[in-house]
Scaffold this motif. Structure first.
Motif, short mmCIF file in Angstrom:
data_model
loop_
_atom_site.label_atom_id
_atom_site.label_comp_id
_atom_site.label_asym_id
_atom_site.label_seq_id
_atom_site.Cartn_x
_atom_site.Cartn_y
_atom_site.Cartn_z
N TRP A 46 -6.72 -10.99 56.10
CA TRP A 46 -7.19 -12.17 55.63
C TRP A 46 -6.83 -13.32 56.16
O TRP A 46 -6.56 -13.48 57.19
N ASP A 47 -6.10 -14.10 55.15
CA ASP A 47 -5.48 -15.35 55.53
C ASP A 47 -4.67 -15.38 56.88
O ASP A 47 -3.88 -14.66 56.83
N LEU A 70 -2.27 -12.23 56.35
CA LEU A 70 -1.99 -11.43 55.20
C LEU A 70 -2.63 -9.90 55.64
O LEU A 70 -3.84 -10.14 56.15
N HIS A 82 -4.38 -8.68 47.39
CA HIS A 82 -3.43 -9.72 46.84
C HIS A 82 -1.98 -9.17 46.38
O HIS A 82 -1.05 -9.75 46.50
N TRP A 116 2.58 -14.14 50.22
CA TRP A 116 1.12 -14.66 50.48
C TRP A 116 1.36 -16.00 51.50
O TRP A 116 2.50 -15.79 52.31
N ALA A 117 0.30 -16.67 51.84
CA ALA A 117 -0.05 -17.47 52.91
C ALA A 117 1.21 -18.55 53.35
O ALA A 117 1.80 -18.88 52.18
N ARG A 204 2.05 -22.80 46.18
CA ARG A 204 2.19 -21.77 47.40
C ARG A 204 1.39 -22.64 48.81
O ARG A 204 0.86 -23.70 48.83
N ASP A 205 1.37 -21.62 49.60
CA ASP A 205 1.05 -21.99 51.15
C ASP A 205 1.62 -23.03 51.90
O ASP A 205 1.19 -24.19 52.20
N GLU A 222 -0.08 -26.14 48.61
CA GLU A 222 -0.75 -25.97 47.54
C GLU A 222 -0.12 -26.03 45.98
O GLU A 222 0.64 -25.31 45.78
N GLU A 277 -6.55 -25.16 48.50
CA GLU A 277 -5.82 -23.99 48.94
C GLU A 277 -5.41 -24.36 50.49
O GLU A 277 -6.26 -24.96 51.10
N ARG A 278 -4.24 -23.74 50.85
CA ARG A 278 -3.96 -23.85 52.12
C ARG A 278 -3.95 -25.37 52.96
O ARG A 278 -4.78 -25.43 53.95
N TYR A 342 -13.71 -17.10 54.03
CA TYR A 342 -12.97 -17.91 53.35
C TYR A 342 -11.71 -18.37 54.00
O TYR A 342 -11.32 -17.77 55.10
N SER A 343 -10.99 -19.02 53.40
CA SER A 343 -9.58 -19.58 53.95
C SER A 343 -9.70 -20.24 55.51
O SER A 343 -8.86 -19.58 56.12
C1 FRU Z 1 -6.29 -18.19 49.98
C2 FRU Z 1 -5.26 -17.47 49.07
C3 FRU Z 1 -3.95 -18.20 49.34
C4 FRU Z 1 -2.96 -17.30 49.05
C5 FRU Z 1 -3.46 -16.11 49.47
C6 FRU Z 1 -3.41 -14.77 48.57
O1 FRU Z 1 -7.18 -17.14 50.31
O2 FRU Z 1 -5.45 -17.83 47.71
O3 FRU Z 1 -3.90 -19.62 48.68
O4 FRU Z 1 -1.75 -17.57 49.70
O5 FRU Z 1 -5.18 -16.15 49.28
O6 FRU Z 1 -3.74 -13.73 49.20
#
Ligand code: FRU
Length: 438
Positions: A46-47, A70, A82, A116-117, A204-205, A222, A277-278, A342-343
């Motif tokens: 994902w991310d 991720l 996650h 995480w990201a 995060r991120d 974030e 986010e991010r 997403y992301s």
């Molecule tokens: C966005 C997110 C990021 C985080 C990650 C965790 O998709 O919420 O902010 O680092 O997913 O999986």
């Protein structure tokens, strides 16, 4: 603090602006169908983020571009991913077919019970800096949601010119790595977990950024803005106050990519949205385009938004940021596939913006993603993409963006690659002209 002009208030994303969020043609991506092959059949990914140089350009060591994702084992229920997220890397010489590199941030060496990201810098001297979010604490028995900004540095990239790309040995990221915690929330500019009153907590991120105007070095992330109980923010309404997302920023006084001091947030969304986010930036000719991802369920009571990419533009790093397209909405999923991706992460390419994201849940049009959990496990797995989504091409200018078209799943071109005409108009001229010929 010469690099940050004094300012009275953090620029805000306001309730009035978000009232204009609507699924217009210019902001909706086409429906995504599953690709013939996944980015990695053995893992959900994902991310995603690209390895970049200090000036933000995509790094191409040995002619390869490198992405970090991720990841979690493909057999795991997607909603649980996650909790075990691990950062892996992939490389490609054509930006379309990605080859498995391996684990980038070794969970046993890293901070957090999962990672995480983040973002990744290939510095001018060849040193790698892998920024990540340390979620929870290594070895914890019960998962916690504490988040800290961390970095693994000291590694290098090596390219084996004799190895075939498919072998997975053509490019490798090698240690030894030094892991360190870069930043924890200070409770003044950035909310700590104990101060948090909201639905979810965020710190995060981390995203590395060198300001082309000043040459100064920054880290975006974030966060949430502290809003103490009983404060008069949002007219004193406690329900609104719980939604307090912000885009945080720290400055490196020396340019050292591991040495950071907090600055005031670039933007906040108190009373508007809980999760920005991010956050990341694209700078074009003195215009600073700030992008974030956010969810339908993280808008404050009384507001409506989508799982979408939102953006803002300013004529300097510290603002004032104005929402793009009036409301901030840049790119979202179609109404009949509202969670298909997403992301989002934006990078410039020639005169357009390219947007990568991951293929999330498809064949699913319920209003809330929570309803995924009502499906049997095999249906949850079947409907989760877990792979790179088609790259979306955006046109942009001033305070506006518009969808121009898409590239294939996971296609991430770099600067010297020309893209085909994106639209009917680019290919043939305007419809009126073409019709006039008949
Ligand atoms: C966005 C997110 C990021 C985080 C990650 C965790 O998709 O919420 O902010 O680092 O997913 O999986």
């Amino acid at each position: 603090m010469h690099e940050q002009p004094p300012r009275l208030e953090t620029p805000a994303w306001t309730r009035a602006q978000t009232a204009g969020i609507a699924r217009t043609d210019d902001a909706v991506a086409p429906v995504i169908y599953p690709p013939s092959t996944k980015t990695d059949p053995d893992y959900h990914v994902w991310d995603t983020w690209l390895l970049r140089e200090r000036d933000g350009s995509v790094a191409t060591p040995g002619g390869y571009r490198v992405i970090f994702c991720l990841s979690a084992p493909a057999e795991l229920l997607p909603g649980k991913r996650h909790d075990v997220a691990t950062i892996r890397y992939f490389y490609s010489d054509d930006g379309e077919t990605w080859h498995r590199g391996g684990v980038a941030v070794e969970p046993d060496e890293a901070f957090g019970s999962r990672q995480w990201a983040g973002s990744a810098l290939l510095d001018d001297d060849g040193t790698l800096y892998l920024y990540y979010t340390a979620a929870g604490f290594a070895g914890e028995e019960e998962l916690t949601y504490t988040q800290r900004l961390a970095c693994a540095s000291g590694g290098t990239v090596s390219v084996d010119g004799d190895a075939r790309q498919e072998s997975g040995d053509a490019l490798s990221l090698d240690g030894p790595w030094e892991h360190e915690i870069l930043l924890e929330p200070d409770g003044a500019r950035y909310e700590t977990e104990t101060q948090s009153r909201g639905m979810t907590y965020t710190f995060r991120d981390p995203w590395f950024f060198e300001d082309p105007e000043s040459g100064e070095t920054y880290l975006l992330f974030e966060a949430n803005t502290p809003v103490p109980e009983g404060s008069d923010r949002c007219g004193g309404d406690p329900a609104q106050q719980e939604f307090n997302g912000s885009v945080g920023i720290a400055h490196s006084p020396t340019g050292d990519p591991t040495d950071w001091e907090f600055r005031d947030p670039l933007l906040d969304a108190v009373g508007v949205n809980q999760e920005l986010e991010r956050p990341h930036l694209v700078v074009d000719d003195g215009s600073y385009y700030l992008f974030i991802s956010s969810h339908v369920h993280t808008f404050a009571p009384g507001l409506a938004g989508y799982d979408a990419l939102y953006g803002f533009v300013a004529d300097g790093l510290f603002g004032e940021y104005e929402p793009l397209n009036g409301s901030g909405l840049v790119l979202t999923n179609p109404a009949n596939a509202p969670f298909q991706s997403y992301s989002w992460l934006v990078y410039p390419h020639r005169d357009e913006l390219l947007v990568t994201s991951f293929f999330n849940y498809y064949d699913f049009d319920r209003p809330s993603l929570d309803d995924i959990a009502l499906l049997p496990d095999d249906e949850q797995l079947r409907r989760f993409g877990g792979t790179l989504a088609p790259t979306v091409r955006l046109g942009y200018g001033g305070e506006e963006t518009w969808v121009k078209g898409t590239l294939s799943h996971g296609h991430l071109p770099v600067t010297d690659e020309e893209l085909p005409p994106a639209s009917f108009e680019e290919r043939y001229g305007s419809r009126e002209e073409v019709e006039g010929e008949y």
